[in-house]
Structures are given as structure tokens and as C-alpha cells.
Design a protein around this motif. Structure first.
Motif, mmCIF file in Angstrom:
data_model
loop_
_atom_site.group_PDB
_atom_site.id
_atom_site.type_symbol
_atom_site.label_atom_id
_atom_site.label_comp_id
_atom_site.label_asym_id
_atom_site.label_seq_id
_atom_site.Cartn_x
_atom_site.Cartn_y
_atom_site.Cartn_z
ATOM 1 N N TYR A 21 0.853 -1.189 0.000
ATOM 2 C CA TYR A 21 0.000 0.000 0.000
ATOM 3 C C TYR A 21 0.892 1.244 0.000
ATOM 4 O O TYR A 21 1.600 1.497 0.981
ATOM 5 N N HIS A 25 -0.261 4.892 6.565
ATOM 6 C CA HIS A 25 -1.282 5.554 7.393
ATOM 7 C C HIS A 25 -0.704 6.664 8.260
ATOM 8 O O HIS A 25 -1.137 6.878 9.394
ATOM 9 N N ARG A 36 -13.479 11.904 3.653
ATOM 10 C CA ARG A 36 -14.328 11.162 2.718
ATOM 11 C C ARG A 36 -15.673 10.756 3.321
ATOM 12 O O ARG A 36 -15.738 10.277 4.442
ATOM 13 N N GLY A 59 -10.904 -2.776 2.361
ATOM 14 C CA GLY A 59 -9.895 -1.715 2.418
ATOM 15 C C GLY A 59 -10.532 -0.451 2.957
ATOM 16 O O GLY A 59 -10.396 0.630 2.393
ATOM 17 N N ASP A 82 -9.753 -4.297 6.657
ATOM 18 C CA ASP A 82 -8.547 -3.642 6.155
ATOM 19 C C ASP A 82 -7.347 -4.492 6.570
ATOM 20 O O ASP A 82 -7.377 -5.186 7.588
ATOM 21 N N ALA A 83 -6.287 -4.395 5.765
ATOM 22 C CA ALA A 83 -5.079 -5.177 6.031
ATOM 23 C C ALA A 83 -4.247 -4.588 7.167
ATOM 24 O O ALA A 83 -3.304 -5.230 7.626
ATOM 25 N N ALA A 110 -8.204 -8.564 1.257
ATOM 26 C CA ALA A 110 -9.088 -8.515 0.093
ATOM 27 C C ALA A 110 -8.972 -9.766 -0.771
ATOM 28 O O ALA A 110 -9.922 -10.136 -1.473
ATOM 29 N N HIS A 126 -13.382 1.437 -2.102
ATOM 30 C CA HIS A 126 -13.066 2.794 -2.557
ATOM 31 C C HIS A 126 -11.567 3.040 -2.478
ATOM 32 O O HIS A 126 -10.969 2.970 -1.400
ATOM 33 N N GLN A 127 -10.958 3.310 -3.638
ATOM 34 C CA GLN A 127 -9.522 3.614 -3.737
ATOM 35 C C GLN A 127 -8.686 2.476 -3.168
ATOM 36 O O GLN A 127 -7.698 2.720 -2.471
HETATM 37 C C1 LIG Z 1 -6.435 4.572 -0.183
HETATM 38 S S1 LIG Z 1 -6.919 3.688 1.246
HETATM 39 C C2 LIG Z 1 -8.700 3.775 1.081
HETATM 40 C C3 LIG Z 1 -9.405 3.732 2.405
HETATM 41 C C4 LIG Z 1 -10.928 3.911 2.329
HETATM 42 N N1 LIG Z 1 -11.545 2.960 1.433
HETATM 43 C C5 LIG Z 1 -11.244 5.324 1.928
HETATM 44 O O1 LIG Z 1 -11.466 5.588 0.742
HETATM 45 O O2 LIG Z 1 -11.207 6.197 2.805
HETATM 46 C C6 LIG Z 1 -6.631 1.985 0.787
HETATM 47 C C7 LIG Z 1 -6.790 1.005 1.951
HETATM 48 O O3 LIG Z 1 -6.702 -0.330 1.440
HETATM 49 C C8 LIG Z 1 -6.030 -1.123 2.412
HETATM 50 N N2 LIG Z 1 -5.514 -2.315 1.727
HETATM 51 C C9 LIG Z 1 -4.500 -2.400 0.856
HETATM 52 N N3 LIG Z 1 -4.324 -3.665 0.427
HETATM 53 C C10 LIG Z 1 -5.275 -4.422 1.066
HETATM 54 C C11 LIG Z 1 -5.628 -5.810 1.054
HETATM 55 N N4 LIG Z 1 -4.971 -6.696 0.310
HETATM 56 N N5 LIG Z 1 -6.659 -6.203 1.829
HETATM 57 C C12 LIG Z 1 -7.342 -5.324 2.600
HETATM 58 N N6 LIG Z 1 -7.044 -4.007 2.658
HETATM 59 C C13 LIG Z 1 -6.030 -3.566 1.902
HETATM 60 C C14 LIG Z 1 -4.966 -0.188 2.984
HETATM 61 O O4 LIG Z 1 -4.504 -0.617 4.258
HETATM 62 C C15 LIG Z 1 -5.716 1.141 3.011
HETATM 63 O O5 LIG Z 1 -6.313 1.371 4.271
#
Ligand SMILES: C[S@@+](CC[C@H](N)C(=O)[O-])C[C@H]1O[C@@H](n2cnc3c(N)ncnc32)[C@H](O)[C@@H]1O
Length: 284
Positions: A21, A25, A36, A59, A82-83, A110, A126-127
Motif C-alpha cells: 500500500y 497511514h 471522505r 480496504g 482492512d489489512a 481482500a 473505494h480507492q
Molecule cells: C487509499 S486507502 C482507502 C481507504 C478507504 N476505502 C477510503 O477511501 O477512505 C486503501 C486502503 O486499502 C487497504 N488495503 C491495501 N491492500 C489491502 C488488502 N490486500 N486487503 C485489505 N485491505 C487492503 C490499505 O490498508 C488502506 O487502508
């Protein structure tokens, strides 16, 4: 760098050298994420929200969208995964502080969701798909946990379409460095336009596409967005990846931070970020 949707056919998750990622954070990142809401980040999903529906938010990050979704479908069950354990704890604290009792937050991957088949009415991301090395594999997993007739809703940025004013070389450098770092970490900064192709590869056949733009221009918006990026440029996980990958050195990153601060100070400053969106329905 170019790619074809077919490059995601194989389970690259098993073999990708990196699946990291990019943003991390750091406080400077969370500052931009906690703004958001469903209105500014998931408006395309609103017509599909009904009281009582169950939602999985993959995520979920700090959970501001998840908590907003939970309010809109209460008493339906909403789960954010979330990871990052650290961010899951923050999201759970947000739900508690806001008195939202139908949202829960769990550590989760995910690629391997800890839920039986056909568990949710809606799976939302989202994202997120831009940040995983194999978005098609993640979409297949979303498809698995959806109930028949349920929908997968995803929104991702198209960094290739980001525009700003004035067209300074410092922000041009920011985008070039950001894109290279994002690719180096195994993600895809141009995910928005690819969502439809990835969903088709994941087995969805009923897909509706839309697009929307984040626009930052007022003094307050420039201060918030540009100052967040000025700090991210030198202090966040992005900065560490930029240096580790050799894409940029500390002086380059300090120049990028300065470019963002110049943009914040310029009353003519403007920035637009386009996003691709899909509503993909699972067959009955
Ligand atoms: C850009 S942030 C988006 C957070 C939220 N969806 C938002 O828009 O406010 C991406 C998130 O995806 C999580 N993430 C990345 N790879 C992941 C995975 N394989 N499984 C679960 N979460 C994951 C990250 O830890 C991060 O919190």
C-alpha cells in the motif's frame, strides 16, 4: 508503462514482487482520507442503498465512508475490513464515537475474505483496487462473498487524468514520481479506467460504469489537500518507497513538498482528479 487487462489473468498475487500500500497511514495521509463521505466519494452507490442491506467495505481505511454507509442502511450489518490492524482500530473507534452500532471493523485481506460465500448484498471498495497487485483476484473474492443479485461497487482514481493550475514543473515532477512509486509497489495509478475490464475478467457480466471528479480550488481546499501532500512528500510511506525504489531522493521530495506549498499559496490554484466507478451485479 502500459499494460493489458490480460496481464491480470494469472494469479499475480502469488508471484508479484511487491504488493504494498503506497500511502501508508501517516497522519498526513489520514488527514486527506478522513474527509471522505458517501456524498463526496460514493454518490454513484446511493441509489442502491436501502435500509436493512448488508455491506462489506474492503480496504475500509479510517472508516469514514463505512460509517456513513452504515447510517444509510441501518439496521443492516456493515463490516469494514482492512489489512492494517492500526487503521481497523481507528475505524472501530470512529464508529463508537459516532454512536453507529451497525458497523464493525475487522482485520482482513481482500484476496482471502473471512466470510462464507453469498454473505453480503453489497461489497464496496473505494480507492483500494489501485493499490493491490492483482485487482482481478480481489474482485473474484468480492464476487464469491456477494449474494446472488448483489452488487460490487468500486471507485478508483485515474492519475493519468489529474490536472492542475498553474501547470508548474514541481507538480509535474510530483505526478511522475508518484506514478513510478505506485507501480513499483505493485499497484496501478490508472485503475479507474480499468475497473470495467477487471470486473469482466473477474466474471461479472452486468456492469454499469460512471465517472466523477474531486476538485480542490478554494483556499481551504488547497490548504487541506496541498499541505497534506507537502508532508506526505517527505514523511509518509510514499516518501520511504520513493527513496527505497530510487525513483527520487530527499532533495527531489523536498522540491515536491515546496511545489505543493507554492500551489497552496496561489489563489489561482486548482486541481481535478477524475475517478472511474463501477456497479457490477452478481448473476442470480
Ligand atoms: C487509499 S486507502 C482507502 C481507504 C478507504 N476505502 C477510503 O477511501 O477512505 C486503501 C486502503 O486499502 C487497504 N488495503 C491495501 N491492500 C489491502 C488488502 N490486500 N486487503 C485489505 N485491505 C487492503 C490499505 O490498508 C488502506 O487502508
Amino acid at each position: 508503462m502500459t499494460e493489458s487487462p490480460e496481464s491480470y489473468e494469472n494469479d499475480a498475487h502469488e508471484t508479484a514482487p511487491r504488493d504494498v500500500y503506497t500511502h501508508g497511514h501517516h497522519e498526513s495521509v489520514l488527514r486527506s482520507h478522513t474527509w471522505r463521505t458517501v456524498t463526496n466519494s460514493a454518490a454513484y452507490l446511493v441509489p442502491h442503498l436501502e435500509a436493512g442491506l448488508s455491506i462489506l467495505d474492503i480496504g475500509c481505511g479510517p472508516g469514514t465512508i463505512t460509517v456513513d454507509l452504515a447510517r444509510r442502511v441501518a439496521p443492516g450489518r456493515v463490516v469494514g475490513v482492512d489489512a492494517s490492524a492500526e487503521i481497523v482500530a481507528k475505524a472501530a473507534a470512529l464508529a463508537k464515537d459516532e454512536g453507529v452500532h451497525n458497523a464493525e471493523f475487522l482485520l482482513g485481506d481482500a484476496y482471502a475474505l473471512d466470510f462464507p460465500d453469498a454473505s453480503f448484498d453489497i461489497v464496496h471498495a473505494h480507492q483500494v483496487l489501485q493499490h493491490v497487485a492483482n485487482p482481478v483476484s480481489a474482485m473474484r473474492e468480492a464476487h464469491r462473498v456477494l449474494k446472488p443479485g448483489g452488487i460490487f461497487a468500486a471507485r478508483d482514481v485515474d492519475y493519468g487524468g489529474v490536472r492542475w493550475y498553474p501547470l508548474t514543473t514541481g507538480l509535474t515532477e510530483w505526478l511522475a514520481v508518484y506514478r513510478d512509486v505506485h507501480y513499483w509497489n505493485g499497484g496501478n495509478p490508472d485503475a479507474g479506467p480499468a475497473l470495467k475490464a477487471w470486473a469482466r475478467l473477474a466474471g461479472f457480466t452486468d456492469i454499469t460504469c460512471s465517472a466523477s471528479i474531486w476538485c480542490f480550488a478554494s483556499d481551504a481546499e488547497r490548504e487541506w489537500w496541498g499541505e497534506s501532500w507537502a508532508v506526505r512528500a517527505t514523511e509518509s510511506a510514499f516518501a520511504a518507497s520513493a527513496i527505497e525504489s530510487g525513483v527520487a531522493d530527499l532533495v527531489d521530495l523536498q522540491d515536491i513538498a515546496q511545489a505543493w506549498r507554492d500551489w497552496v499559496r496561489d489563489p489561482d490554484g486548482w486541481l481535478g482528479m477524475p475517478h472511474g466507478e463501477i456497479i457490477a451485479r452478481k448473476e442470480h
